[in-house]
Scaffold this motif. Structure first.
Motif, PDB file in Angstrom:
ATOM      1  N   SER A  30      -9.366  -3.910   3.793  1.00 21.61           N
ATOM      2  CA  SER A  30      -9.180  -5.218   4.463  1.00 21.61           C
ATOM      3  C   SER A  30     -10.870  -5.781   3.510  1.00 21.61           C
ATOM      4  O   SER A  30     -10.844  -6.811   4.103  1.00 21.61           O
ATOM      5  CB  SER A  30      -8.846  -5.468   5.358  1.00 21.61           C
ATOM      6  OG  SER A  30      -9.512  -4.234   6.292  1.00 21.61           O
ATOM      7  N   LYS A  57     -13.543  -4.925   4.975  1.00 22.32           N
ATOM      8  CA  LYS A  57     -14.159  -5.263   6.588  1.00 22.32           C
ATOM      9  C   LYS A  57     -15.537  -4.435   6.692  1.00 22.32           C
ATOM     10  O   LYS A  57     -14.902  -3.160   5.872  1.00 22.32           O
ATOM     11  CB  LYS A  57     -13.078  -5.257   7.601  1.00 22.32           C
ATOM     12  CG  LYS A  57     -12.214  -6.329   8.135  1.00 22.32           C
ATOM     13  CD  LYS A  57     -11.776  -5.953   9.651  1.00 22.32           C
ATOM     14  CE  LYS A  57     -10.876  -7.158   9.832  1.00 22.32           C
ATOM     15  NZ  LYS A  57     -10.096  -7.106  10.562  1.00 22.32           N
ATOM     16  N   ARG A 106      -2.661  -4.465  10.785  1.00 29.92           N
ATOM     17  CA  ARG A 106      -3.338  -5.304   9.752  1.00 29.92           C
ATOM     18  C   ARG A 106      -2.455  -6.377   9.091  1.00 29.92           C
ATOM     19  O   ARG A 106      -3.089  -7.026   8.226  1.00 29.92           O
ATOM     20  CB  ARG A 106      -4.957  -4.997   9.150  1.00 29.92           C
ATOM     21  CG  ARG A 106      -5.977  -4.322  10.239  1.00 29.92           C
ATOM     22  CD  ARG A 106      -6.837  -3.803   9.453  1.00 29.92           C
ATOM     23  NE  ARG A 106      -7.818  -2.892  10.359  1.00 29.92           N
ATOM     24  CZ  ARG A 106      -9.220  -2.911  10.063  1.00 29.92           C
ATOM     25  NH1 ARG A 106      -9.645  -3.149   9.147  1.00 29.92           N
ATOM     26  NH2 ARG A 106     -10.291  -2.119  11.183  1.00 29.92           N
ATOM     27  N   ALA A 123      -0.754  -5.235   6.205  1.00 28.08           N
ATOM     28  CA  ALA A 123      -0.058  -4.286   5.274  1.00 28.08           C
ATOM     29  C   ALA A 123       1.228  -4.418   4.974  1.00 28.08           C
ATOM     30  O   ALA A 123       1.633  -3.767   6.448  1.00 28.08           O
ATOM     31  CB  ALA A 123      -1.111  -3.459   5.183  1.00 28.08           C
ATOM     32  N   LEU A 157      -2.703   0.364   9.453  1.00 33.59           N
ATOM     33  CA  LEU A 157      -3.243  -0.337   7.897  1.00 33.59           C
ATOM     34  C   LEU A 157      -1.708  -1.727   8.171  1.00 33.59           C
ATOM     35  O   LEU A 157      -1.447  -2.653   7.736  1.00 33.59           O
ATOM     36  CB  LEU A 157      -2.468  -0.220   6.442  1.00 33.59           C
ATOM     37  CG  LEU A 157      -4.078   0.467   5.167  1.00 33.59           C
ATOM     38  CD1 LEU A 157      -3.557   1.527   4.620  1.00 33.59           C
ATOM     39  CD2 LEU A 157      -4.734  -0.553   5.872  1.00 33.59           C
ATOM     40  N   THR A 170       0.664  -1.302   0.443  1.00 29.49           N
ATOM     41  CA  THR A 170       0.192   0.091  -0.254  1.00 29.49           C
ATOM     42  C   THR A 170       1.113   1.107   0.220  1.00 29.49           C
ATOM     43  O   THR A 170       2.050   1.342   0.757  1.00 29.49           O
ATOM     44  CB  THR A 170      -0.393   0.561   1.310  1.00 29.49           C
ATOM     45  OG1 THR A 170      -1.557  -1.561   1.085  1.00 29.49           O
ATOM     46  CG2 THR A 170      -1.466   1.695   1.188  1.00 29.49           C
ATOM     47  N   ALA A 213      -8.666   1.691   6.797  1.00 24.23           N
ATOM     48  CA  ALA A 213      -8.541   0.545   7.340  1.00 24.23           C
ATOM     49  C   ALA A 213      -9.121  -0.723   6.832  1.00 24.23           C
ATOM     50  O   ALA A 213      -9.294  -1.949   6.212  1.00 24.23           O
ATOM     51  CB  ALA A 213      -7.765   0.291   8.455  1.00 24.23           C
ATOM     52  N   ASP A 214     -10.817  -0.097   6.987  1.00 23.49           N
ATOM     53  CA  ASP A 214     -11.918  -1.132   7.119  1.00 23.49           C
ATOM     54  C   ASP A 214     -12.355  -1.405   5.038  1.00 23.49           C
ATOM     55  O   ASP A 214     -12.122  -2.305   4.775  1.00 23.49           O
ATOM     56  CB  ASP A 214     -13.042  -0.854   7.809  1.00 23.49           C
ATOM     57  CG  ASP A 214     -12.840  -0.686   9.285  1.00 23.49           C
ATOM     58  OD1 ASP A 214     -11.765  -1.772   9.516  1.00 23.49           O
ATOM     59  OD2 ASP A 214     -13.465  -0.274   9.660  1.00 23.49           O
TER      60      ASP A 214
END
Length: 420
Positions: free
Chosen positions: A404, A406, A32, A34, A29, A13, A400-401
């Motif tokens: 990913s 989510k 999680r 990344a 990020l 990213t 981030a959601d």
């Protein structure tokens, strides 16, 4: 960042912009899993995020169109050094944005914007507290509230509808006068007859120091930095590509645009025409000890605030709608400092550092948080106006959601890049 995976596709990213929004997004990020690189032309937290008023303004939910700006517009524009200034030469270019801003004051637009802002603020507070705990920066938080000040009963009464709107969303405040007002801020000029104390308002020791500390946390998570200017962006079926000033290209599987007041120029290259304008804000930071200010003071009738920082006393605010290219007009900083000397008798006003920053503002006072309309690989995180620091951690969570896949913590439709 420009490495390819086993299938030949770009990996990782790339976040364009190392202000507070980009820093927080990079942390989220990286948490999680990344691989994240942040690119910025000057450095980490070196531009607008470095010199703001240091507030976590979680109770500041009112859209600007409903905070007296339209009502006061003729009076303010008559004063070239007042709370709002628009150079006459810039007015033709600004007119479409002003029309959208005026329309944002209609009840049909205002109520949904208010609710959306309140929801984003609730998320912002919880996300910031979690991020400060995780990054070891909680000691930089100051939880001593804010004090908004009024020079007359008429000015105070004009503020009451706004406080009633905040009350609907559970925001705690109390109106004060007399001895209680004097106790909240000793030494205040007697011209201020009433105030409103907001206990949940928070500030930080210094926004630049906070940004640098958060970046250190990002580096511990493996986030990398590249100093360069991004001049172009493009998206393809397998990711996105950013072109640097020297003509080199960096490929990434995901691209986040968080360049503040410059973001709309990159979004336009991807086919999204977002009506972002630039509010140029000014301040002067006086040395520590200039005045014993107990909490952030808000002089709403004059469009500026006074914030006690670890590094000094910051006096700033106001709005100058003049775009990105005009030279700074530091007479605006001096005008606010002169007013502060009247409002805080005994203020030691020597030795200050003047500064100007660029607030990226949209007509409805809501940021853009979402995917580019023509690419699932490009994400926007900009347009927070006066609230970039306040909303950075929540924006990071939402980005981030999205990245990913989510479910979003809140409804993102009010912040859609296509809402205009």
């Amino acid at each position: 960042m420009d490495e390819n995976g086993p299938d030949g596709r770009p990996q990782g990213t790339l976040i364009v912009g190392a202000g507070i929004i980009g820093i927080c997004a990079a942390i989220r990020l990286a948490q999680r899993g990344a691989s994240v690189t942040v690119v910025d032309r000057t450095g980490v937290c070196e531009e607008t995020s470095s010199g703001n008023a240091a507030a976590f303004a979680f109770s500041d939910v009112l859209p600007l169109a409903q905070k007296g700006m339209i009502r006061n517009l003729p009076k303010w524009l008559a004063d070239p050094l007042g709370p709002l200034s628009i150079p006459p030469s810039y007015m033709p270019r600004l007119a479409p944005w002003l029309f959208r801003f005026w329309r944002a004051g209609r009840a049909a637009v205002y109520e949904p914007a208010l609710a959306a802002q309140a929801g984003l603020m609730t998320l912002s507070e919880s996300e910031w507290m979690a991020l400060m705990d995780a990054s070891g920066t909680r000691a930089m938080l100051r939880e001593n509230g804010s004090l908004e000040l009024y020079e007359s009963d008429a000015e105070f009464n004009a503020s009451l509808p706004g406080w009633a709107a905040r009350e609907r969303f559970g925001i705690d405040f109390r109106h004060v006068e007399g001895a209680e007002l004097a106790a909240l801020q000793p030494g205040l000029s007697a011209q201020f007859v009433k105030g409103t104390f907001v206990p949940g308002w928070k500030t930080v020791a210094d926004p630049k120091l906070l940004g640098k500390a958060l970046w250190a946390h990002a580096e511990r998570l493996g986030v990398r930095f590249r100093q360069d200017s991004v001049t172009g962006v493009e998206a393809g079926p397998n990711g996105a590509r950013a072109t640097m000033a020297d003509g080199t290209a960096v490929a990434a599987s995901r691209l986040v645009i968080a360049t503040g007041a410059w973001s709309h120029r990159l979004a336009r290259q991807l086919g999204d025409h977002i009506p972002l304008e630039t509010e140029r804000g000014y301040n002067t930071t006086l040395p520590p000890g200039a005045f014993d200010v107990r909490r952030q003071l808000i002089f709403s009738g004059h469009g500026f605030v006074v914030t006690p920082l670890e590094t000094g006393l910051r006096i700033g605010g106001a709005v100058e709608l003049a775009g990105l290219d005009a030279p700074p007009n530091y007479a605006r900083s001096k005008a606010m400092l002169e007013k502060a000397k009247r409002f805080l008798p005994g203020l030691q006003a020597d030795g200050g550092r003047e500064w100007m920053g660029y607030r990226p503002s949209l007509p409805d006072s809501l940021p853009v948080i979402g995917r580019a309309s023509r690419s699932a690989s490009v994400f926007y995180a900009f347009g927070h106006g006066h609230l970039g620091l306040t909303q950075a951690a929540a924006t990071a969570r939402l980005i981030a959601d999205l990245v990913s896949g989510k479910p979003s913590a809140i409804d993102l439709s009010p912040f859609s890049p296509t809402r205009f």
